[in-house]
Design an enzyme around this catalytic site. Structure first.
Site, short mmCIF file in Angstrom:
data_model
loop_
_atom_site.label_atom_id
_atom_site.label_comp_id
_atom_site.label_asym_id
_atom_site.label_seq_id
_atom_site.Cartn_x
_atom_site.Cartn_y
_atom_site.Cartn_z
N GLN A 135 0.84 -1.19 0.00
CA GLN A 135 0.00 0.00 0.00
C GLN A 135 0.87 1.25 0.00
OE1 GLN A 135 -1.35 1.04 3.77
NE2 GLN A 135 -3.28 1.96 3.14
N SER A 172 0.77 6.55 2.83
CA SER A 172 1.42 7.55 3.70
C SER A 172 2.67 8.13 3.06
CB SER A 172 1.82 6.90 5.02
OG SER A 172 0.70 6.47 5.72
N SER A 187 4.71 -1.85 4.35
CA SER A 187 5.13 -3.23 4.63
C SER A 187 5.00 -4.03 3.34
CB SER A 187 4.32 -3.83 5.78
OG SER A 187 3.00 -3.43 5.72
N GLU A 246 -9.21 -1.70 6.35
CA GLU A 246 -8.01 -1.88 7.16
C GLU A 246 -8.38 -1.91 8.64
OE1 GLU A 246 -5.14 1.33 7.17
OE2 GLU A 246 -3.53 -0.07 7.70
N GLU A 277 -5.46 9.04 18.24
CA GLU A 277 -6.01 10.40 18.35
C GLU A 277 -7.01 10.67 17.23
OE1 GLU A 277 -2.86 9.52 18.74
OE2 GLU A 277 -2.64 9.98 20.87
#
Lengths: 357, 405
Positions: free
Chosen positions: B124, B127, B159, B242, B375
């Site tokens: 993936q 990010s 990963s 996910e 958060e």
């Protein structure tokens, strides 16, 4: 596997109880009642017991009850907790009834199941299942002594009293002296009960009856605590969407949102633990662990939710007029009722073999 | 029992029986012990028994998802191989549902079968160093050139990148519109010469993740998933899946992190102290309650009442994993001062139980970051579940290129 959801019938029961409480148990009158001579709402009790037949849920039909299970009782208790209803449901329809189910007293059982009479187990509210409790002296068919911390004794018609000789005795409330104690939880008041030669009838052995009664009380108390937590969270969220400071709804500030989201997570978790305990009481499988887990967890959630309600309501939450304090007092008292979280963790140490040093 | 309930149960029972019959048919035609593992998996896919809730022709039969367990049990009992789902978790849990929902017919036919049988590993590319919780701020650019897109940028926390054949990728295709609107979703060929994968060593000593540098990577437009500029919405499907896959697994009592510490407690009485005992019992209770909450969530999903509890479960497990493994390090006393192995490795799988408490303690620090930080998840719960207002935002109506960086 344990069914952790609510059935359609259970949801229907919830709706019916909630309707009744919405109409007959508003917070303002509960607050007024706490300072009156009649802290228990016996007319509400009559509607629940007589009108809806809820006092006999745990009693088999053959013995004059409804033949339902702890799962339905748990739903009723969630709703009573949401309303901090001042009725002796947990003490009479659960704890005293479970004690009678372990004894030989079908007449009393039928009376409690019908709601015609209210029963109270004369064991201090703070005693955990399996914990030691005080007993009174039995002599020539009558009882002598004094017991303290008896929840809802002021509303009871009959007391189930442990004798020092190991028996459990049924005593008419008219034959004893009940003195209300000034209680932290005004909606489930305690009393001392003095026995000065009160005529008593032996109905069975105290130890197994008390153990069974307190285990059911502890397990189902988790559902009441869930109700308390659910109401306080819901009401606090509602209020924070409405309350404005700094020209914004207070509920939009991240510091508060995170606290409420955390609380939501705790309430969701308590729901699973409480359903698990109710289901385990109903099926008799893994019951001791399920009850101890629920009670080791529930108190912190209910108290946290009620404390957050008081804090996040700001000044209004500190007033006598706002009902938040009723929930705080109930939650805090519930954290001691039928054993503290610590007492239940100690029980678990044995049950799941995580022994103390 | 109501008539409808009875009918539903009869229907479910006959559907389960039908699936069992098909599983037996597959086993008869391809005896697992005499069949090559990959051939068996391909035959299973073609029989619609890979993921029964997928459509026919794509490894499924359009059956209720809950019935997958019936097939799995039947095949497992016969000793049939599985597709090693932990090795291809990103493909199964994230890429596949997104391809299924947004892919063209050609894309579904091309990608889903090799993905499911494990021939092609997926990773993936979401990010970036400058786009973590604020993923929509991403800066990797994709520029149209004829029938292709030319991609440049840097991705991180990937990963399996060094093992992967394909990647799901989001990149900026229009910097002149607000950030959520200018993103497009692609399938990226990891063998493209412009893809460079470098291991990213983490606090455990190993490198589970990678940095991926994309330099003039060429992606055919046929490998775009969804519309141009609609990548943010497409990515939501990936991210929801996910979170479900991170938080929604069924586990037995003491099945998680609480298992190893409970075992150590029972076997090593000399380590016990009163303080540790109280803390252990408290965490044991919380772990059991989290397990019950996960089970309740699973029952809700089966009953067709999905909730937002998935985000909640991930929050709970992240905190518990960290607290329990932290306590476990302390419980070990002098041994807690040691660490099993700092050697830099590139493991294929994350294995929480195969290593010491120190590894668990350090690795679980990632649980409250990966797949949405705790958060951000608290914000999601507050806004989507509790309906609390969002924070005022300054980045929603501004073109991406004009945002401060």
């Amino acid at each position: 596997m344990t069914d952790l959801l609510y059935s359609e019938e259970e949801e229907a029961l919830r709706a019916a109880v909630r309707d009744l409480l919405t109409d007959h148990c508003d917070a303002a009158s509960v607050i007024v009642r706490t300072e009156s001579d009649a802290p228990h709402d016996l007319s509400l009790w009559k509607s629940l017991a007589d009108g809806m037949g809820l006092a006999g849920l745990l009693v088999p039909e053959a013995q004059g009850g409804q033949g339902a299970t702890h799962r339905e009782v748990a739903v009723v208790l969630e709703e009573l907790g949401r309303a901090v209803a001042p009725v002796p449901y947990l003490t009479s329809a659960v704890v005293a009834t479970e004690a009678l189910l372990a004894c030989d007293a079908d007449d009393l059982l039928a009376e409690l199941a019908s709601g015609r009479r209210i029963g109270a187990l004369a064991v201090s509210l703070s005693v955990a299942p399996g914990g030691s409790y005080k007993a009174v002296r039995h002599e020539n068919g009558s009882l002598h002594g004094e017991l303290t911390g008896i929840a809802d004794a002021a509303a009871a018609d009959v007391l189930l009293v442990p004798g020092e000789d190991g028996g459990l005795y049924a005593v008419d409330a008219g034959a004893v002296t009940v003195v209300p104690q000034v209680s932290l939880d005004l909606t489930r008041p305690l009393a001392t009960v003095a026995f000065d030669g009160a005529p008593a009838r032996r109905i069975g052995d105290a130890e197994p009856a008390v153990r069974r009664a307190l285990r059911a009380g502890a397990g189902l108390l988790a559902s009441e605590q869930l109700g308390v937590a659910d109401w306080t969270l819901t009401e606090t969220v509602r209020y924070l969407k409405e309350r404005k400071q700094f020209n914004r709804p207070v509920g939009g500030f991240q510091a508060l949102k995170h606290r409420l989201a955390q609380l939501w997570l705790e309430v969701v978790s308590l729901r699973a633990a409480a359903r698990n305990a109710a289901d385990a009481l109903a099926t008799g499988e893994d019951t001791d662990v399920a009850v101890a887990v629920a009670q080791a967890y529930a108190a912190s959630v209910a108290v946290h939710a009620a404390e957050e309600a008081v804090q996040l309501h700001g000044g209004i939450g500190m007033t006598w007029e706002h009902p938040a304090h009723l929930y705080l007092k109930r939650a805090k008292a519930d954290s001691i009722a039928y054993g503290t979280a610590g007492a239940h963790r100690e029980a678990l140490a044995e049950l799941v073999d995580l022994q103390a040093p | 029992m109501s008539e409808e309930t009875t009918e539903a149960i009869t229907e479910a029972a006959s559907a389960a029986a039908e699936l069992r019959r098909r599983a037996q048919e597959l086993l008869a035609a391809h005896p697992p012990l005499e069949t090559d593992q990959l051939d068996f998996l391909k035959a299973r896919f073609d029989a619609g028994l890979a993921w029964v809730h997928y459509p026919e022709g794509l490894g499924g039969l359009g059956a209720p998802r809950a019935l997958q367990a019936v097939v799995d049990a039947e095949l497992e009992a016969a000793g049939a191989p599985d597709n090693d789902p932990r090795r291809i978790g990103i493909g199964l849990g994230m890429a596949a549902p997104t391809v299924l929902r947004f892919g063209t017919e050609e894309q579904k036919q091309r990608f889903l079968r090799p993905l499911w049988v494990g021939e092609e590993v997926w990773c993936q590319l979401f990010s970036e160093p400058g786009a973590g919780s604020d993923l929509a701020a991403l800066g990797t650019r994709a520029v149209r050139e004829g029938d292709d897109w030319i991609v440049n940028g840097q991705k991180v926390w990937t990963s399996s990148a060094h093992l992967a054949r394909w990647a799901i990728l989001i990149a900026r295709t229009d910097p002149d519109v607000p950030k959520h609107a200018g993103i497009t979703y692609f399938i990226c060929d990891m063998t493209d010469p412009g893809v460079e994968v470098r291991p990213l060593r983490q606090i455990t000593g190993e490198a589970e993740f990678n940095e991926v540098f994309l330099t003039n990577v060429r992606i055919p437009d046929a490998h775009r998933l969804g519309e141009i500029g609609d990548g943010w919405r497409v990515a939501q499907t990936t991210l929801m899946n996910e979170r479900v896959s991170i938080g929604g697994m069924r586990i037995p009592r003491e099945g998680g992190m609480i298992g190893p510490i409970s075992k150590t407690w029972r076997e090593r009485p000399e380590l016990r102290t009163h303080d540790l005992h109280q803390r252990l019992l408290k965490l044991w209770v919380e772990a059991e309650v989290a397990r019950l909450s996960g089970e309740r969530l699973r029952q809700q999903l089966v009953a067709g009442q999905p909730g937002h509890e998935g985000s909640g479960m991930k929050l709970a497990f992240a905190r518990l994993n960290q607290e329990i493994s932290g306590l476990e390090v302390e419980l070990r006393g002098e041994k807690g001062l040691l660490y099993d192995d700092w050697t830099m490795r590139r493991p294929e799988l994350v294995d929480f139980t195969g290593r010491d408490a120190g590894y668990r303690y350090l690795r679980s620090k990632g649980n409250s970051i990966e797949g949405g930080t705790s958060e951000v998840l608290l914000n999601i719960v507050a806004e989507r579940v509790l309906g609390l207002p969002a924070e005022p935002r300054t980045d929603k109506d501004v073109a991406w290129k004009d945002l401060a960086r």
